[in-house]
Design an enzyme around this catalytic site. Structure first.
Site, PDB file in Angstrom:
ATOM      1  NE  ARG A   1       1.970  11.010  28.953  1.00  0.00           N
ATOM      2  CZ  ARG A   1       2.127  10.231  30.156  1.00  0.00           C
ATOM      3  NH1 ARG A   1       2.418  10.948  31.252  1.00  0.00           N
ATOM      4  NH2 ARG A   1       1.796   8.735  30.054  1.00  0.00           N
TER       5      ARG A   1
ATOM      6  CD  GLN B   1       3.770   7.238   1.033  1.00  0.00           C
ATOM      7  OE1 GLN B   1       3.609   7.931   0.046  1.00  0.00           O
ATOM      8  NE2 GLN B   1       3.850   6.104   0.971  1.00  0.00           N
TER       9      GLN B   1
ATOM     10  CB  THR C   1      -8.971  -0.952   6.222  1.00  0.00           C
ATOM     11  OG1 THR C   1      -8.714  -0.130   5.134  1.00  0.00           O
ATOM     12  CG2 THR C   1     -10.465  -1.197   6.142  1.00  0.00           C
TER      13      THR C   1
ATOM     14  CG  LEU D   1      -9.422  -0.938  11.713  1.00  0.00           C
ATOM     15  CD1 LEU D   1     -11.125  -0.844  11.628  1.00  0.00           C
ATOM     16  CD2 LEU D   1      -9.371  -2.236  10.811  1.00  0.00           C
ATOM     17  CB  SER D   2      -4.510   1.149  14.463  1.00  0.00           C
ATOM     18  OG  SER D   2      -4.031   0.321  13.534  1.00  0.00           O
TER      19      SER D   2
ATOM     20  CG  ASP E   1      -1.992  -0.841   1.105  1.00  0.00           C
ATOM     21  OD1 ASP E   1      -2.381  -1.556   0.091  1.00  0.00           O
ATOM     22  OD2 ASP E   1      -2.961  -0.924   1.935  1.00  0.00           O
ATOM     23  N   GLY E   2       2.090   1.179   0.845  1.00  0.00           N
ATOM     24  CA  GLY E   2       2.900   2.382   0.613  1.00  0.00           C
ATOM     25  C   GLY E   2       3.305   2.804  -0.663  1.00  0.00           C
TER      26      GLY E   2
END
Lengths: 264, 264, 264, 264
Positions: free
Chosen positions: A134, A223, A164, A168-169, A49-50
């Site tokens: 923080r 990127q 995705t 998603l993460s 994907d990159g």
């Protein structure tokens, strides 16, 4: 033949990938297609994907159809496997393919009313705190309506295609790639009730950096990095440019999803 | 009188806080308690949780009882308000107080078998990727048993005291402060099934940095930063040193929780 | 021989399992171990986690060592496979095994001061709304201290053993099985800031049903259902009884976790 | 006058609400508007979101403009307060109002090819397991493409309007109410990687019940319950009917959101 001039993008610095790229080049030429570094009417991408994100950025305004071949990654976008690639190329050259149009976002940054950056995103724009900060405070507006002041590690503004990926993460939802939508997802929000918000793609999202104590960066498609200063404003809206992914046959989006997310 | 020599810690660079600190100093001395920069048998902290964390770090091995007075923050740890402070000081000096013992963690860092860092944490140790890195890989072991290779933005290893801080924002559970436990919580894990893991405090957690491409930092209690290199190993275990928070009366932990998290 | 009388529990209503059970019985007897329906000094369980939970309930106060053999399920608790079972039985009979002690909870229900139910849980006690109710209100106390009024679909009170079962699906943390802890996890909480709370196992949790409009049930280890009425109080505390799981060798807990949760 | 015949819906079984309803009726008539039980050109709703959902269901195909006045609830939909209501009615009758169109979903149920139920939803359709079942299996398809077999407590299919209701409690995203979208959110999914999926509203979602062991129900807008049997198929698609919420002035959606979710 449907396409005559082909530009090839491949994952850099990987001898194995370079070897496959040479084979693809030879195959394309044996089929009568010219490979070029210049104006092309088809792009073939070899990598993950990159690599695809880099190719899209490189193509800029002129998004020709892209045939993406997966090499060694977990790509959501690069569905054709090495085993399938020759047959896929043949069919695409013969005009036997389906198109999948993906919206992009235009991401611009203003400082004191002056444009200091402008990028296009297929996946996401991420505003992220530096390691030692923080929490940062980001004020979000949608079409100039005040949404919230997010106190968090940062914000992800994602397309359906990017939903995705990092989104998603961070707890964001999966968004079907055919949708015209953007999702704003806080990263480790201090306020636990700040949740991902899905918006129609015809709004303009603007994010202003309020906190002043630490380094903050904008990254686009993972990127491009741009340091942000207090008062800087990041604006995100749907791009008039779309990406056209092509494949020899219609891979079901949900099949890809099930495979990548190990459902069932 | 229960305490004779008092050391005062206050939030730096805030004229308002400095003024209140002067008033506290005068009050303490009017009560016959000596204020000191040296050996003391009581610490009074004026500020928020950050000020308390700094005071704890400054006290090092010699954790004398701490009376924490909240000034202008959202502190989970600094429960006595400005309104209550004189009465609180009087009662504490008179020996009328309850103690709340909090476990700490010793955090050490090895590079090629050489100790390169050593810190004590009341809240948490956080291993975090730099802004431009997308994902880092951290291998976690518990008493040398392999747990998992976490692909994420980082890992938080938190005490029960720290569980309501960064850990909570990253999706970790609340852990009652009386427990002997540590919780390992991934930050924006790439693998969606990697979830917070609560461990007994008598284990040794060790985290090794596997990825090599970008900057990674260790921060301890949000206040100390140490760059990590591939192969560096961060070890976390319960500290023999504990923090003793004191207050004139037993504030119910759940009352604090309900207030801070706006329950009900 | 370490064990002489063996009681066998197997998953009911499954001809295939019954066949394997017969083979195990024959094997045990060929080794000189007596199989019995009565007093035994070893239990062999054949099935999944549900079968083990039923066996534990059936053993009641007298928790003899349990060798659990997995048949066709995804068991976190039943680690020995069919392939390994004969060798596992031989080694266990010979006294070559390791023990894994798991805490249980005693769950009692009072109505107007009268005890109306009493159960023991290895995994969890779940208080759950009926299908048509939208939200129920449950008041939680810990050692008589008021914690919160949870407005949600229900509450899970889980042991460390149960933490990887329903608790995990509802957003609760993984808790190492060696811990003395209980975790209270709301199910689809209306209040978004109500998060899982990990408590030391020596407290008494009590949950009172406040809402009056709809059916609410208590289930214990997914196998016992008791309707609750407004004012009913469910009390949960650590049981004096523990479960002793045995296996021929020490399966690493994290190996099991990685396998079940498809990490890496 | 913009509206002549007004139908009034109010929260049932609450004397206080009934009293306010009488006052509204008198006010409407003093302004020359006729109140009716029959054909009307304006609906006034007094209560919370539940009352509004019931009014919408009662209006069926003929969705006249609705002015919703909040009485004693936390309504996301009923924004006009009691204090503002007379002025709001006056302005609405005078034609000074803004409209907010909300999509609805048509929910139908088939058993062996026979239609056994048909409902319209402004908020959500929920397929939920009974209390004693631990997990049910639901197969989801989108335009006949297989999506996944969800093993969970159930599934929520929500409109943008319903996204801040049950969907939010189950971990789903907030969806801007102007969107044409539906979101499928699993309830306590057994498979941790099954996450909410946002879909364009022009697809047809179909959910088939696979498991056979226990009672399963469909509820629509929290108010209609239908037992489901194995093989029953629930189909959800955008309704041609839309709801028209009106208010004297344009309340900013994000203002409502911030207030309800206690942001900042």
């Amino acid at each position: 033949m449907r396409f005559n001039k082909v530009v090839l993008f491949s994952k850099p610095r990987q001898p194995q990938v370079a070897r496959v790229a040479l084979e693809i080049r030879a195959w394309l030429e044996s089929k009568g297609a010219q490979t070029t570094e210049g104006e092309a009417d088809l792009a073939v991408v070899l990598g993950g994907d990159g690599t695809l994100l880099a190719a899209v950025r490189s193509l800029g305004e002129r998004q020709i159809p892209i045939l993406a071949i997966n090499h060694g990654g977990l790509g959501f976008l690069t569905e054709v496997t090495l085993d399938e690639m020759y047959r896929a190329i043949d069919r695409v050259l013969a005009g036997e393919f389906v198109s999948d149009l993906r919206m992009m976002m235009d991401v611009t940054v203003d400082h004191d009313g002056t444009r200091i950056g402008s990028h296009r995103a297929l996946n996401d724009a991420v505003i992220n705190k530096g390691i030692l900060a923080r929490i940062i405070e980001l004020e979000a507006r949608v079409d100039e309506q005040y949404v919230s002041s997010f106190r968090s590690d940062g914000l992800i503004i994602s397309t359906p295609t990017g939903s995705t990926a990092y989104n998603l993460s961070a707890g964001g939802p999966i968004i079907h790639p055919s949708m015209n939508a953007m999702v704003v997802t806080p990263i480790c929000s201090h306020t636990l009730t700040n949740r991902p918000i899905v918006l129609p793609a015809d709004v303009r999202i603007s994010i202003t950096l309020k906190s002043i104590q630490d380094e903050v960066h904008l990254t686009v498609d993972g990127q491009v990095g741009l340091p942000l200063n207090p008062g800087d404003r990041v604006m995100i809206e749907r791009s008039p440019v779309v990406v056209q992914l092509i494949a020899p046959c219609d891979k079901n989006y949900f099949d890809v999803l099930r495979g990548k997310l190990k459902w069932g």
